[in-house]
Design a protein around this motif. Sequence first.
Motif, PDB file in Angstrom:
ATOM      1  N   TYR A  92     -53.924  13.703  -9.679  1.00  0.00           N
ATOM      2  CA  TYR A  92     -52.513  13.444  -9.963  1.00  0.00           C
ATOM      3  C   TYR A  92     -51.926  12.491  -8.916  1.00  0.00           C
ATOM      4  O   TYR A  92     -51.227  11.532  -9.249  1.00  0.00           O
ATOM      5  N   THR A  93     -52.219  12.754  -7.644  1.00  0.00           N
ATOM      6  CA  THR A  93     -51.698  11.917  -6.562  1.00  0.00           C
ATOM      7  C   THR A  93     -52.240  10.496  -6.682  1.00  0.00           C
ATOM      8  O   THR A  93     -51.487   9.525  -6.539  1.00  0.00           O
ATOM      9  N   ARG A  94     -53.525  10.361  -6.954  1.00  0.00           N
ATOM     10  CA  ARG A  94     -54.118   9.023  -7.097  1.00  0.00           C
ATOM     11  C   ARG A  94     -53.515   8.268  -8.272  1.00  0.00           C
ATOM     12  O   ARG A  94     -53.213   7.080  -8.169  1.00  0.00           O
ATOM     13  N   VAL A  95     -53.356   8.948  -9.401  1.00  0.00           N
ATOM     14  CA  VAL A  95     -52.772   8.297 -10.583  1.00  0.00           C
ATOM     15  C   VAL A  95     -51.339   7.874 -10.281  1.00  0.00           C
ATOM     16  O   VAL A  95     -50.930   6.754 -10.608  1.00  0.00           O
ATOM     17  N   LYS A  96     -50.569   8.739  -9.642  1.00  0.00           N
ATOM     18  CA  LYS A  96     -49.163   8.431  -9.316  1.00  0.00           C
ATOM     19  C   LYS A  96     -49.068   7.206  -8.405  1.00  0.00           C
ATOM     20  O   LYS A  96     -48.281   6.283  -8.662  1.00  0.00           O
ATOM     21  N   GLU A  97     -49.872   7.165  -7.345  1.00  0.00           N
ATOM     22  CA  GLU A  97     -49.847   6.024  -6.422  1.00  0.00           C
ATOM     23  C   GLU A  97     -50.300   4.745  -7.122  1.00  0.00           C
ATOM     24  O   GLU A  97     -49.707   3.677  -6.929  1.00  0.00           O
ATOM     25  N   PHE A  98     -51.350   4.848  -7.920  1.00  0.00           N
ATOM     26  CA  PHE A  98     -51.869   3.702  -8.665  1.00  0.00           C
ATOM     27  C   PHE A  98     -50.803   3.158  -9.619  1.00  0.00           C
ATOM     28  O   PHE A  98     -50.542   1.957  -9.669  1.00  0.00           O
ATOM     29  N   LYS A  99     -50.169   4.058 -10.360  1.00  0.00           N
ATOM     30  CA  LYS A  99     -49.131   3.672 -11.323  1.00  0.00           C
ATOM     31  C   LYS A  99     -47.961   2.984 -10.617  1.00  0.00           C
ATOM     32  O   LYS A  99     -47.494   1.924 -11.053  1.00  0.00           O
ATOM     33  N   GLU A 100     -47.491   3.566  -9.512  1.00  0.00           N
ATOM     34  CA  GLU A 100     -46.349   2.990  -8.795  1.00  0.00           C
ATOM     35  C   GLU A 100     -46.669   1.596  -8.264  1.00  0.00           C
ATOM     36  O   GLU A 100     -45.860   0.680  -8.384  1.00  0.00           O
ATOM     37  N   ARG A 101     -47.841   1.432  -7.683  1.00  0.00           N
ATOM     38  CA  ARG A 101     -48.230   0.117  -7.143  1.00  0.00           C
ATOM     39  C   ARG A 101     -48.372  -0.907  -8.268  1.00  0.00           C
ATOM     40  O   ARG A 101     -47.971  -2.056  -8.121  1.00  0.00           O
ATOM     41  N   ALA A 102     -48.963  -0.499  -9.371  1.00  0.00           N
ATOM     42  CA  ALA A 102     -49.154  -1.417 -10.499  1.00  0.00           C
ATOM     43  C   ALA A 102     -47.810  -1.877 -11.065  1.00  0.00           C
ATOM     44  O   ALA A 102     -47.599  -3.072 -11.293  1.00  0.00           O
ATOM     45  N   VAL A 103     -46.897  -0.947 -11.264  1.00  0.00           N
ATOM     46  CA  VAL A 103     -45.586  -1.301 -11.826  1.00  0.00           C
ATOM     47  C   VAL A 103     -44.802  -2.174 -10.843  1.00  0.00           C
ATOM     48  O   VAL A 103     -44.158  -3.156 -11.250  1.00  0.00           O
ATOM     49  N   ASP A 104     -44.859  -1.872  -9.551  1.00  0.00           N
ATOM     50  CA  ASP A 104     -44.194  -2.721  -8.552  1.00  0.00           C
ATOM     51  C   ASP A 104     -44.750  -4.140  -8.596  1.00  0.00           C
ATOM     52  O   ASP A 104     -43.998  -5.116  -8.555  1.00  0.00           O
ATOM     53  N   TRP A 105     -46.077  -4.259  -8.680  1.00  0.00           N
ATOM     54  CA  TRP A 105     -46.714  -5.581  -8.735  1.00  0.00           C
ATOM     55  C   TRP A 105     -46.255  -6.345  -9.972  1.00  0.00           C
ATOM     56  O   TRP A 105     -45.918  -7.531  -9.884  1.00  0.00           O
ATOM     57  N   LEU A 106     -46.228  -5.675 -11.116  1.00  0.00           N
ATOM     58  CA  LEU A 106     -45.787  -6.321 -12.365  1.00  0.00           C
ATOM     59  C   LEU A 106     -44.348  -6.816 -12.247  1.00  0.00           C
ATOM     60  O   LEU A 106     -44.051  -7.964 -12.591  1.00  0.00           O
ATOM     61  N   ASN A 107     -43.452  -5.957 -11.759  1.00  0.00           N
ATOM     62  CA  ASN A 107     -42.037  -6.326 -11.659  1.00  0.00           C
ATOM     63  C   ASN A 107     -41.809  -7.482 -10.693  1.00  0.00           C
ATOM     64  O   ASN A 107     -40.984  -8.365 -10.951  1.00  0.00           O
ATOM     65  N   CYS A 108     -42.531  -7.492  -9.582  1.00  0.00           N
ATOM     66  CA  CYS A 108     -42.387  -8.585  -8.607  1.00  0.00           C
ATOM     67  C   CYS A 108     -42.958  -9.888  -9.160  1.00  0.00           C
ATOM     68  O   CYS A 108     -42.364 -10.952  -9.007  1.00  0.00           O
ATOM     69  N   ARG A 109     -44.098  -9.804  -9.785  1.00  0.00           N
ATOM     70  CA  ARG A 109     -44.782 -11.012 -10.248  1.00  0.00           C
ATOM     71  C   ARG A 109     -44.086 -11.659 -11.452  1.00  0.00           C
ATOM     72  O   ARG A 109     -44.016 -12.875 -11.553  1.00  0.00           O
ATOM     73  N   TYR A 110     -43.597 -10.861 -12.380  1.00  0.00           N
ATOM     74  CA  TYR A 110     -43.091 -11.402 -13.647  1.00  0.00           C
ATOM     75  C   TYR A 110     -41.601 -11.227 -13.864  1.00  0.00           C
ATOM     76  O   TYR A 110     -41.102 -11.603 -14.915  1.00  0.00           O
ATOM     77  N   GLN A 111     -40.892 -10.663 -12.931  1.00  0.00           N
ATOM     78  CA  GLN A 111     -39.478 -10.318 -13.069  1.00  0.00           C
ATOM     79  C   GLN A 111     -39.369  -9.115 -14.011  1.00  0.00           C
ATOM     80  O   GLN A 111     -39.933  -9.117 -15.099  1.00  0.00           O
ATOM     81  N   THR A 112     -38.656  -8.130 -13.603  1.00  0.00           N
ATOM     82  CA  THR A 112     -38.562  -6.865 -14.325  1.00  0.00           C
ATOM     83  C   THR A 112     -38.208  -7.054 -15.800  1.00  0.00           C
ATOM     84  O   THR A 112     -38.778  -6.382 -16.658  1.00  0.00           O
ATOM     85  N   ALA A 113     -37.308  -7.968 -16.126  1.00  0.00           N
ATOM     86  CA  ALA A 113     -36.887  -8.148 -17.520  1.00  0.00           C
ATOM     87  C   ALA A 113     -38.037  -8.600 -18.423  1.00  0.00           C
ATOM     88  O   ALA A 113     -38.023  -8.332 -19.622  1.00  0.00           O
ATOM     89  N   ASN A 114     -39.020  -9.291 -17.855  1.00  0.00           N
ATOM     90  CA  ASN A 114     -40.142  -9.783 -18.660  1.00  0.00           C
ATOM     91  C   ASN A 114     -41.233  -8.742 -18.861  1.00  0.00           C
ATOM     92  O   ASN A 114     -42.137  -8.933 -19.681  1.00  0.00           O
ATOM     93  N   VAL A 115     -41.186  -7.653 -18.127  1.00  0.00           N
ATOM     94  CA  VAL A 115     -42.149  -6.559 -18.286  1.00  0.00           C
ATOM     95  C   VAL A 115     -41.536  -5.622 -19.332  1.00  0.00           C
ATOM     96  O   VAL A 115     -40.697  -4.789 -19.021  1.00  0.00           O
ATOM     97  N   VAL A 116     -41.951  -5.787 -20.595  1.00  0.00           N
ATOM     98  CA  VAL A 116     -41.254  -5.121 -21.693  1.00  0.00           C
ATOM     99  C   VAL A 116     -41.884  -3.802 -22.128  1.00  0.00           C
ATOM    100  O   VAL A 116     -41.235  -3.016 -22.816  1.00  0.00           O
ATOM    101  N   ASN A 117     -43.139  -3.577 -21.759  1.00  0.00           N
ATOM    102  CA  ASN A 117     -43.772  -2.330 -22.170  1.00  0.00           C
ATOM    103  C   ASN A 117     -44.891  -2.000 -21.194  1.00  0.00           C
ATOM    104  O   ASN A 117     -45.730  -2.857 -20.904  1.00  0.00           O
ATOM    105  N   VAL A 118     -44.905  -0.782 -20.698  1.00  0.00           N
ATOM    106  CA  VAL A 118     -45.959  -0.311 -19.799  1.00  0.00           C
ATOM    107  C   VAL A 118     -46.312   1.108 -20.241  1.00  0.00           C
ATOM    108  O   VAL A 118     -45.442   1.976 -20.315  1.00  0.00           O
TER     109      VAL A 118
END
Length: 187
Positions: A92-118
């Motif tokens: 659970y901890t690994r999945v949570k950390e992985f998910k948070e890092r992945a979503v942060d990377w997506l939002n920074c790289r593509y701008q949050t508005a362009n990340v339409v589905n995760v």
Amino acid sequence: MYAILRTEKLKTAGNLGGLNNHLTRSIDVPNADPKLTHLNELIVGTKDLTADVMNRINQEGITPRKNAVLAVEHLITTSPEYFDGKTPNEKYTRVKEFKERAVDWLNCRYQTANVVNVTLHMDEKTPHIHAVIVPIDDHGKLNARGYFGGREKMKAMQDSFAKEMEPLGLERGIKGSKVRHMPVKTY
């Protein structure tokens, strides 16, 4: 253990609909365990991927060209052993950390508005994320080439993603590797 990132262009409503069926499990997914589907998580967006993509395009007043890339899917995962053999709390901890890092990377790289589905899938052998990005550039145009065009941009994207995942003990795959993903149907 590796951080894994694959991309695929989505050019048609049919592409979006097919992916939506996979994400929502409205079709049979042979390698998914139906007893674990309740663990899947919609992190961003709705259960209507086509609407998510088209709403973002319409927000910018864009009329897509006939051959336009409407969206790009990222499959984000790790080597299977990253999650294997862990207690439920460790996993659970690994999945949570992985998910948070992945979503942060997506939002920074593509701008949050362009990340339409995760969507996080927990019902297959290795937990993984499907992220759909509408490639709208700073000029308000659909521009997949601006984000993904050419070998150097793809390498830089892989490097950036791996750097984000380094604190989790994950590393980038082998640069220039000839290994290719084998679709489940082929496997």
